[in-house]
Write an enzyme that holds these catalytic residues in place. Structure first.
Site, short mmCIF file in Angstrom:
data_model
loop_
_atom_site.label_atom_id
_atom_site.label_comp_id
_atom_site.label_asym_id
_atom_site.label_seq_id
_atom_site.Cartn_x
_atom_site.Cartn_y
_atom_site.Cartn_z
N SER A 190 118.53 57.75 92.37
CA SER A 190 118.54 58.26 93.74
C SER A 190 117.37 59.22 93.94
O SER A 190 116.69 59.61 92.98
CB SER A 190 119.86 58.98 94.05
OG SER A 190 120.01 60.12 93.22
N ILE A 194 114.17 61.43 94.49
CA ILE A 194 112.78 61.35 94.04
C ILE A 194 112.62 60.29 92.97
O ILE A 194 111.64 59.53 92.97
CB ILE A 194 112.31 62.73 93.53
CG1 ILE A 194 112.14 63.71 94.72
CG2 ILE A 194 111.00 62.63 92.76
CD1 ILE A 194 111.80 65.12 94.31
N SER A 205 110.73 72.61 90.27
CA SER A 205 111.18 72.97 91.61
C SER A 205 110.50 74.26 92.03
O SER A 205 110.01 75.02 91.18
CB SER A 205 112.70 73.17 91.62
OG SER A 205 113.16 73.73 92.84
N TYR A 231 120.77 77.21 88.56
CA TYR A 231 119.70 76.23 88.77
C TYR A 231 118.34 76.88 88.57
O TYR A 231 117.47 76.34 87.88
CB TYR A 231 119.82 75.64 90.17
CG TYR A 231 118.77 74.62 90.53
CD1 TYR A 231 118.78 73.36 89.95
CD2 TYR A 231 117.79 74.90 91.48
CE1 TYR A 231 117.82 72.40 90.29
CE2 TYR A 231 116.84 73.97 91.83
CZ TYR A 231 116.86 72.72 91.23
OH TYR A 231 115.91 71.79 91.57
N SER A 276 116.66 64.24 100.09
CA SER A 276 117.30 63.56 98.97
C SER A 276 118.78 63.93 98.96
O SER A 276 119.27 64.63 99.86
CB SER A 276 116.65 63.97 97.63
OG SER A 276 116.98 65.31 97.33
#
Length: 337
Positions: free
Chosen positions: A58, A60, A188, A201, A237
């Site tokens: 899914s 990217i 990120s 994260y 996304s």
């Protein structure tokens, strides 16, 4: 003489205004945009490459598979959901410049580190080499520190960081033996900027950035092995809807407003340019997110003040059930095809 000086000042002002316009319209850092304009083309550089993409079911990773298949690259598609990988493979065969023998569907759980060595051997048996490893698999987070169970932090480190490190270590000896290869990690903006609601994260992405910067230096004797760190900002996304909440067993489930985010196809195109030009770290985002990254890089005191203000609003949005990010960027929002 005064007229000459005036004309020079006007010309300088015109150049500065033009530069400001270009920056406000930029969707990547200047090095990457220069490579897009004057650098090597993915169409020439990536054709025939064997590319292993994790998180290929899914977002990217899926879009990477589609664009790489059009470049004629051989693909290894990995994620946990085999049926989704088969769907991606079918679409690659329909729309790409590849045949069935050019795509290997290889289900993989990044948290099961004991399986990574076997998976690597399977790829080498199938294609004989690994030219590019794209570390794209991972999950995000939307929960406050005080509300999140410790298992959430453990899962994010196990999946995003340790799983990626483990797979890289399995592939690296092969690349060292060949003295060539590309290790591309989808990091990120959270690996540069810390934000509320994503503490675990952010920690995992900061860890990845530090690890791969160190690895790049350790590989200085192998100039043919390129380590690239790709930092996207908000991209359309399923990353938010799949994000961990307060418990490991509960995903957020609501992806929120996607309209202000960069189109996945554009992000992936810039990633391919990064690979083709062997860039070490790139930032991919539209304004104002890109500006925030520059502020953190060059004006951290200002950046901290701005991020604190925006972070407070982000938490308020989250608690009231509004999309955590989009409401304070309404001025910049636009629809993407």
């Amino acid at each position: 003489m005064d007229w000459v000086l005036l004309l020079l000042l006007l010309a300088l002002c015109a150049l500065l205004l033009h530069g400001l316009r270009l920056f406000l319209r930029a969707d990547a850092d200047l090095t990457l945009l220069w490579a897009e304009w004057r650098g090597r083309r993915p169409e020439q550089e990536l054709t025939g490459m064997v590319v292993w993409v994790t998180g290929a079911s899914s977002g990217i990773g899926e879009e990477l598979a589609y664009q790489l298949s059009k470049q004629g690259a051989s693909l290894v598609l990995s994620a946990r959901r085999q049926h989704e990988l088969e769907r991606v493979k079918s679409r690659c065969l329909e729309n790409g410049n590849v045949k069935g023998k050019d795509i290997l569907v290889l289900p993989l759980d990044l948290t099961d580190r004991s399986s990574h060595e076997v998976a690597t051997k399977t790829v080498l048996q199938e294609f004989g080499r690994i030219d590019i490893l794209v570390n794209n698999g991972g999950r995000s987070q939307r929960s406050l520190v005080m509300d999140a169970n410790m298992d959430v932090f453990k899962e994010l480190i196990e999946l995003n960081y340790l799983g990626t490190v483990s797979l890289t270590k399995c592939v690296l000896p092969h690349m060292i033996e060949r003295k060539q290869g590309k290790i591309v990690t989808v990091n990120s903006f959270a690996g540069i900027v810390s934000v509320p609601l994503s503490s675990g994260y952010c920690a995992s992405k900061h860890a990845l950035r530090g690890f791969f910067h160190s690895l790049r230096i350790e590989l200085v004797e192998y100039p043919g092995i390129v380590v690239s760190n790709i930092c996207p900002g908000p991209v359309q996304s399923q990353v938010v809807s799949n994000a961990l909440g307060e418990e490991v067993t509960k995903a957020l489930g609501n992806g929120g407003d996607q309209s202000y985010k960069m189109a996945t196809s554009r992000c992936v195109r810039l990633m391919l340019i990064t690979m083709a030009n062997d860039l070490t770290e790139v930032w991919i985002a539209e304004q104002p997110f890109l500006l925030v990254a520059y502020l953190w890089q060059y004006m951290p005191t200002w950046a901290w003040w701005i991020t604190s203000k925006l972070g407070k609003k982000r938490i308020e949005n989250f608690k009231s059930g509004v999309d955590a990010d989009s409401s304070y960027f309404k001025f910049f929002k636009k629809k993407h095809d």
